[in-house]
Write a protein that holds these residues in place. Structure first.
Motif, PDB file in Angstrom:
ATOM      1  N   THR A 154       6.241  30.365  29.502  1.00 54.69           N
ATOM      2  CA  THR A 154       4.828  30.718  29.553  1.00 54.69           C
ATOM      3  C   THR A 154       4.000  29.487  29.214  1.00 54.69           C
ATOM      4  O   THR A 154       4.465  28.572  28.526  1.00 54.69           O
ATOM      5  CB  THR A 154       4.493  31.847  28.574  1.00 54.69           C
ATOM      6  N   LEU A 155       2.788  29.473  29.701  1.00 50.49           N
ATOM      7  CA  LEU A 155       1.869  28.367  29.440  1.00 50.49           C
ATOM      8  C   LEU A 155       0.501  28.936  29.104  1.00 50.49           C
ATOM      9  O   LEU A 155      -0.033  29.759  29.855  1.00 50.49           O
ATOM     10  CB  LEU A 155       1.764  27.448  30.659  1.00 50.49           C
ATOM     11  N   ASP A 156      -0.043  28.515  27.980  1.00 53.11           N
ATOM     12  CA  ASP A 156      -1.388  28.905  27.566  1.00 53.11           C
ATOM     13  C   ASP A 156      -2.203  27.630  27.419  1.00 53.11           C
ATOM     14  O   ASP A 156      -2.134  26.947  26.395  1.00 53.11           O
ATOM     15  CB  ASP A 156      -1.326  29.680  26.248  1.00 53.11           C
ATOM     16  N   THR A 157      -2.971  27.298  28.450  1.00 51.53           N
ATOM     17  CA  THR A 157      -3.711  26.038  28.417  1.00 51.53           C
ATOM     18  C   THR A 157      -4.868  26.083  27.419  1.00 51.53           C
ATOM     19  O   THR A 157      -5.292  25.040  26.935  1.00 51.53           O
ATOM     20  CB  THR A 157      -4.248  25.687  29.808  1.00 51.53           C
ATOM     21  N   SER A 158      -5.357  27.281  27.103  1.00 46.61           N
ATOM     22  CA  SER A 158      -6.448  27.362  26.120  1.00 46.61           C
ATOM     23  C   SER A 158      -5.951  27.007  24.726  1.00 46.61           C
ATOM     24  O   SER A 158      -6.686  26.447  23.915  1.00 46.61           O
ATOM     25  CB  SER A 158      -7.056  28.765  26.111  1.00 46.61           C
ATOM     26  N   LYS A 159      -4.686  27.307  24.456  1.00 48.86           N
ATOM     27  CA  LYS A 159      -4.087  26.967  23.161  1.00 48.86           C
ATOM     28  C   LYS A 159      -3.255  25.695  23.248  1.00 48.86           C
ATOM     29  O   LYS A 159      -2.682  25.259  22.246  1.00 48.86           O
ATOM     30  CB  LYS A 159      -3.201  28.114  22.681  1.00 48.86           C
ATOM     31  N   LYS A 160      -3.161  25.130  24.454  1.00 50.05           N
ATOM     32  CA  LYS A 160      -2.352  23.934  24.660  1.00 50.05           C
ATOM     33  C   LYS A 160      -0.934  24.162  24.119  1.00 50.05           C
ATOM     34  O   LYS A 160      -0.421  23.393  23.278  1.00 50.05           O
ATOM     35  CB  LYS A 160      -2.977  22.701  24.027  1.00 50.05           C
ATOM     36  N   SER A 161      -0.321  25.211  24.616  1.00 45.85           N
ATOM     37  CA  SER A 161       1.023  25.517  24.152  1.00 45.85           C
ATOM     38  C   SER A 161       1.827  26.186  25.246  1.00 45.85           C
ATOM     39  O   SER A 161       1.285  26.801  26.176  1.00 45.85           O
ATOM     40  CB  SER A 161       0.974  26.407  22.903  1.00 45.85           C
ATOM     41  N   SER A 162       3.147  26.065  25.117  1.00 45.93           N
ATOM     42  CA  SER A 162       4.083  26.678  26.044  1.00 45.93           C
ATOM     43  C   SER A 162       5.247  27.232  25.243  1.00 45.93           C
ATOM     44  O   SER A 162       5.545  26.748  24.137  1.00 45.93           O
ATOM     45  CB  SER A 162       4.583  25.641  27.040  1.00 45.93           C
ATOM     46  N   SER A 163       5.898  28.232  25.793  1.00 44.29           N
ATOM     47  CA  SER A 163       7.106  28.730  25.154  1.00 44.29           C
ATOM     48  C   SER A 163       8.217  28.871  26.185  1.00 44.29           C
ATOM     49  O   SER A 163       7.956  29.138  27.364  1.00 44.29           O
ATOM     50  CB  SER A 163       6.857  30.075  24.478  1.00 44.29           C
ATOM     51  N   LEU A 164       9.432  28.660  25.715  1.00 42.47           N
ATOM     52  CA  LEU A 164      10.637  28.839  26.530  1.00 42.47           C
ATOM     53  C   LEU A 164      11.450  29.941  25.882  1.00 42.47           C
ATOM     54  O   LEU A 164      11.820  29.838  24.710  1.00 42.47           O
ATOM     55  CB  LEU A 164      11.450  27.544  26.583  1.00 42.47           C
ATOM     56  N   LEU A 165      11.707  30.973  26.635  1.00 46.33           N
ATOM     57  CA  LEU A 165      12.516  32.097  26.167  1.00 46.33           C
ATOM     58  C   LEU A 165      13.831  32.105  26.936  1.00 46.33           C
ATOM     59  O   LEU A 165      13.831  32.077  28.169  1.00 46.33           O
ATOM     60  CB  LEU A 165      11.779  33.422  26.392  1.00 46.33           C
TER      61      LEU A 165
END
Lengths: 113, 115
Positions: free
Chosen positions: A64-75
């Motif tokens: 997932t990518l959340d550009t507003s929070k400048k973060s990504s997660s790998l599940l």
């Protein structure tokens, strides 16, 4: 210079459990990529997610990518012992020399049988 | 099969010696990269080359030199000027679209130890 920061730095789980790793970055990006590295080996590309995408899947992997929070997660779902490796995120900034990936320090994942 | 070949896999060097690490690719990629990885660290860019006969310094180029005389080959020389050369060195390549559109392909790495 390092931009990405993964957390946790290390993660230990049992086979069959899900593993979630996070990556934060500082500047606007073109895309974000996840790579895997087995101990003493080269890196292998897993997934590339563009700045206008929010989620991508590849087999047991979900990014997932959340550009507003400048973060990504790998599940990684239903983990296996063979998933034991280090996982790195890398970003391609929008500005500057976008021929260079900016690398995080990685998350070391241990999946116990 | 196409891929990137790095050699040697392990290399020992005495202080004051230059050593050259080989990187060859048969993926027909235009761009090639050299990274250094230290224990528990991410990758740091040493040099990269977008086309033959052209290359640019990365973030930690001091004490290193490269050449790009052929599209397939991008050797890295670790010179005696590199103060702390013991590390794991990774070579990578990417197609003409670059990192905006594609992924890096990596070799298996070369581990250099200075005695």
């Amino acid at each position: 210079s390092q931009q990405g920061e993964e957390d946790p730095q290390a993660l230990s789980i049992q086979e069959g459990e899900n593993a979630t790793m996070n990556c934060s970055y500082k500047t606007s990006i073109n895309n974000l990529q996840w790579y895997r590295q087995n101990s003493g080996r080269g890196l292998v590309h897993l997934i590339l997610i563009r700045s206008n995408e929010r989620e991508k899947h590849s087999g047991r992997l979900r990014v997932t990518l959340d550009t507003s929070k400048k973060s990504s997660s790998l599940l990684i779902t239903a983990s296996r012992a063979a998933d034991t490796a280090s996982y790195f995120c890398a970003t391609v900034p929008n500005a500057g020399n976008n021929r260079k990936l900016i690398w995080g320090l990685g998350t070391s994942l241990a999946v116990n049988p | 099969d196409g891929g990137i070949t790095q050699s040697p896999k392990y290399l020992f060097r005495k202080e004051g010696q230059n050593v050259t690490l080989s990187c060859e690719q048969n993926l027909n990629h235009d761009a090639m990269y050299w990274y250094r990885q230290d224990p528990g660290q991410g990758l740091r860019l040493i040099y990269y080359s977008q086309i033959v006969n052209d290359f640019q310094k990365g973030d930690i180029a001091e004490g290193y030199s490269v050449s790009r005389e052929k599209k397939e080959s991008f050797p890295l020389t670790v010179t005696s000027a590199q103060k702390n050369p013991t590390a794991f060195y990774l070579c990578a390549s990417i197609n003409s679209g670059g990192v905006n559109t594609g992924e890096l392909f990596f070799g298996e790495g070369s581990r250099l130890t200075v005695l």
